[in-house]
Design a protein around this motif. Structure first.
Motif, PDB file in Angstrom:
ATOM      1  N   LEU A   1      21.514 117.570  76.915  1.00 32.39           N
ATOM      2  CA  LEU A   1      22.632 118.351  77.447  1.00 32.39           C
ATOM      3  C   LEU A   1      22.046 119.441  78.337  1.00 32.39           C
ATOM      4  O   LEU A   1      21.488 120.421  77.848  1.00 32.39           O
TER       5      LEU A   1
ATOM      6  N   THR B   1      17.336 123.407  72.147  1.00 30.13           N
ATOM      7  CA  THR B   1      18.141 122.526  71.297  1.00 30.13           C
ATOM      8  C   THR B   1      18.960 121.554  72.135  1.00 30.13           C
ATOM      9  O   THR B   1      18.996 120.344  71.855  1.00 30.13           O
ATOM     10  N   ASN B   2      19.622 122.061  73.182  1.00 29.02           N
ATOM     11  CA  ASN B   2      20.426 121.191  74.040  1.00 29.02           C
ATOM     12  C   ASN B   2      19.566 120.166  74.767  1.00 29.02           C
ATOM     13  O   ASN B   2      19.995 119.034  75.015  1.00 29.02           O
TER      14      ASN B   2
ATOM     15  N   ARG C   1      18.801 127.932  72.556  1.00 31.41           N
ATOM     16  CA  ARG C   1      19.872 126.960  72.805  1.00 31.41           C
ATOM     17  C   ARG C   1      19.465 125.958  73.883  1.00 31.41           C
ATOM     18  O   ARG C   1      19.839 124.788  73.820  1.00 31.41           O
TER      19      ARG C   1
END
Length: 327
Positions: free
Chosen positions: A29, A23-24, A20
């Protein structure tokens, strides 16, 4: 064993977290990176008996340093970017010179990508801070290697930490699940005298086993447990006649464990298969339905269920033309 279940849970959460973060990061993010730094602080404090704190608490922040253990004279940088440039840029900072003069040691922990290739590199340690690239560059793999060698008390502490962080600590009233219901019914069957009325296509099963590089456990696992296909088929059939969604939910839950294992590119399919067994067992052990069933019987029933899911094409890839093993 509890140790195996705890390790599997910890490994899964670190794997999902790193995925994650990557991906972020592509979406810019970065909030998860900040929260992960706090998680790893507590994680490493248990794992290595550190007393790490944020470097900006109570004192001026050390540039490019995230965590500090003043007693052990240790500083850590926590980063998702695993590159030689990242390490060199940190080592040349003026604050590193100050820390070097105080005889501090520096370590890097990369929480997204593996850092194996970085350990063989040479770095520009111009301030001569205590740093050995072979032992002071950590990632999820080296962390899990250390976890696997912990005492049961310590691995339990990390397991409890991860459950609290990920919000999965069950209530004192244990949860029920359809998977646990299947285990409960299966445990009541006489498995010592199996008569399988359903003729399986053994050639098809063997072809799928070979196709997925699982031949090493063909005899010990697949041949041992596929013979119970007929018993499970009857149990699933009874649920279907009741008009419930139990059977579908059971298969989808097992499939979800399989999908999470597919993220782990560094594991063999044999390791992934046994990880699925561990995750299913961990899931069903939360249920009060199994309170009176010995753990050894639960483990056997879970293995039957996971092998059956393999046979029914619910997990792992199918060879060309393979649809089902029962005519």
């Amino acid at each position: 064993m509890n140790r195996q279940r705890y390790y599997n849970y910890i490994a899964e959460k670190l794997e999902v977290l790193s995925f994650r973060i990557k991906t972020n990061g592509k979406l810019n993010l970065l909030d998860l990176n900040i929260h992960s730094e706090t998680l790893y602080r507590d994680f490493l404090n248990i794992l290595y008996d550190y007393n790490l704190e944020p470097s900006n608490i109570g004192k001026a922040n050390y540039e490019a340093i995230d965590l500090i253990d003043e007693e052990k004279r240790l500083v850590l940088q926590v980063s998702a970017t695993a590159t030689t440039t990242k390490i060199n840029d940190t080592l040349k900072k003026k604050k590193i010179k100050d820390l070097s003069e105080l005889d501090y040691h520096i370590k890097f922990i990369f929480i997204a990508n593996e850092a194996k290739k970085l350990r063989d590199k040479t770095y520009l340690n111009q301030h001569n801070i205590n740093f050995d690239s072979k032992t002071d560059i950590l990632d999820k793999v080296t962390i899990l290697e250390s976890v696997s060698q912990l005492t049961i008390d310590k691995i339990t502490s990390i397991y409890d930490l991860m459950q609290k962080e990920f919000g999965e600590k069950p209530d004192t009233l244990k949860l029920s699940s359809n998977l646990a219901a299947i285990v409960n019914f299966l445990a009541k069957e006489n498995l010592g005298n199996v008569f399988n009325k359903i003729q399986l296509n053994d050639y098809g099963i063997e072809e799928k086993i070979e196709f997925n590089d699982l031949s090493d456990i063909k005899e010990s696992t697949f041949d041992e447990y596929k013979i119970y296909y007929g018993i499970l088929d009857r149990i699933y059939g009874e649920f279907i006649r009741e008009g419930t969604n139990k059977t579908v939910s059971v298969f989808r839950k097992i499939t979800s464990f399989y999908e999470k294992e597919m993220v782990a590119k560094n594991l063999t399919n044999v390791e992934k298969f046994f990880n699925i067994i561990g995750k299913v067992e961990e899931h069903v052990m939360k249920s009060d339905l199994l309170r009176e069933i010995p753990e050894e019987e639960i483990d056997m029933c879970v293995r039957i269920i996971v092998v059956d899911a393999f046979v029914r094409c619910k997990i792992f890839k199918n060879p060309r033309g393979y649809t089902h093993v029962a005519p």
